[in-house]
Design a protein around this motif. Structure first.
Motif, PDB file in Angstrom:
ATOM      1  N   SER A  51     -29.116 -11.024  12.351  1.00 22.46           N
ATOM      2  CA  SER A  51     -29.538 -12.084  10.802  1.00 22.46           C
ATOM      3  C   SER A  51     -28.435 -11.372   9.948  1.00 22.46           C
ATOM      4  N   SER A  52     -28.192  -9.999  10.086  1.00 22.36           N
ATOM      5  CA  SER A  52     -27.276  -9.899   9.389  1.00 22.36           C
ATOM      6  C   SER A  52     -25.549  -9.450   9.429  1.00 22.36           C
ATOM      7  N   ASN A 102     -27.279 -18.215  10.513  1.00 25.10           N
ATOM      8  CA  ASN A 102     -28.138 -17.257   8.538  1.00 25.10           C
ATOM      9  C   ASN A 102     -26.945 -17.934   7.209  1.00 25.10           C
TER      10      ASN A 102
END
Length: 293
Positions: A166-167, A227
């Motif tokens: 996600s990052s 994302n």
């Protein structure tokens, strides 16, 4: 109409061998063609040269008198114009030894590899030999083994301590014998628009490459993959293979992790690159290391 796309592949098709000119011909052939064209144009250039000499004589005398009246010799101003900032040279010298090439899956030093392999960059974050890189490099490697190549050419099989898709960050670890020097991290909230920065990494497999620019924007909202991220925008040249490498300020402190480039029709860097801010990097790294050791 040009189409904007996101992150390029680890190795882009726009890379041209030094032995070829941009249209793909052997450089010797291009040079021969250039010589033929030059022979046909020499007469016109000769006439132009006479005019330039006359103009230069008059303007040079005028400029020389102006410089002399200010206590300087002709040529001193040009010779000292736009010097390379000493702090950037020092920052590069301190940063390069802590930056590595990351080879995931079937990737090798000579190309993108087989079996979905991928290449990128990374850097040491502490004295425990933990290395920060981008998760998308490991994802494109298909979950295969990860190798880290040091600036001196030594290679180590890296342990994947943890990943956070996600990052788009991952943490690797190599044995203590690697002896990597950790890079200092900038304090949260200190990155400023307009400050000079260096992007360090292995674009197109060219390890230890340093490019310079400025911070173009902070808190830039961008979509990377599936994302949304808050990113540091920079015009320092970032190309495929830079992913995972550090963006450092003039003090040699890491302000972000180079992650993506904006492209038009997939044609490489256009001076718009994005880095994950150091605040996010530090938080994610601490979490991953805390869980994985």
């Amino acid at each position: 109409m040009a189409v904007q796309t996101g992150l390029g592949e680890p190795r882009g098709p726009w890379f041209v061998s030094p032995e070829l000119d941009p249209d793909g011909r052997a450089r010797r052939e291009a040079e021969a063609a250039a010589r033929d064209g030059a022979a046909r144009r020499w007469r016109g250039r000769l006439l132009t040269a006479f005019a330039v000499i006359v103009l230069s004589t008059v303007s040079g005398a005028t400029a020389g008198g102006w410089v002399a009246s200010r206590g300087g010799a002709p040529g001193e101003t040009a010779a000292s114009a736009a010097p390379v900032p000493a702090e950037l040279v020092t920052a590069a010298e301190r940063t390069v030894p802590g930056v590595v090439s990351v080879l995931a899956g079937g990737a090798g030093t000579g190309g993108a590899g087989t079996g979905g392999g991928a290449t990128g960059s990374g850097f040491a974050i502490d004295d425990q030999q933990h290395i920060i890189t981008n998760d998308h490099i490991l994802a494109k490697g298909g979950g295969g083994s990860v190798t880290v190549e040091l600036p001196d050419g030594r290679r180590y099989t890296a342990e994947v301590v943890g990943r956070e898709p996600s990052s788009d960050l991952a943490v690797l670890r190599v044995p203590p014998s690697a002896g990597l020097s950790p890079l200092p991290l900038a304090k949260p909230g200190t990155t400023r628009v307009g400050e000079p920065v260096l992007a360090v990494g292995s674009p197109l497999g060219l390890a230890g490459t340093v490019t310079a620019g400025i911070v173009s924007a902070v808190d830039r909202q961008v979509r990377l993959g599936q994302n949304r991220h808050t990113a540091v925008q920079t015009d320092a040249s970032i190309n495929p293979g830079n992913s995972g490498g550090p963006l450092v300020n003039a003090r040699g402190e890491v302000v972000g992790v180079n992650t993506a480039i904006a492209t038009i029709d997939g044609n490489g860097s256009i001076g718009i690159g994005f880095a994950i801010p150091i605040e996010q990097v530090q938080q994610t790294a601490d979490t991953i290391i805390g869980k994985g050791g």
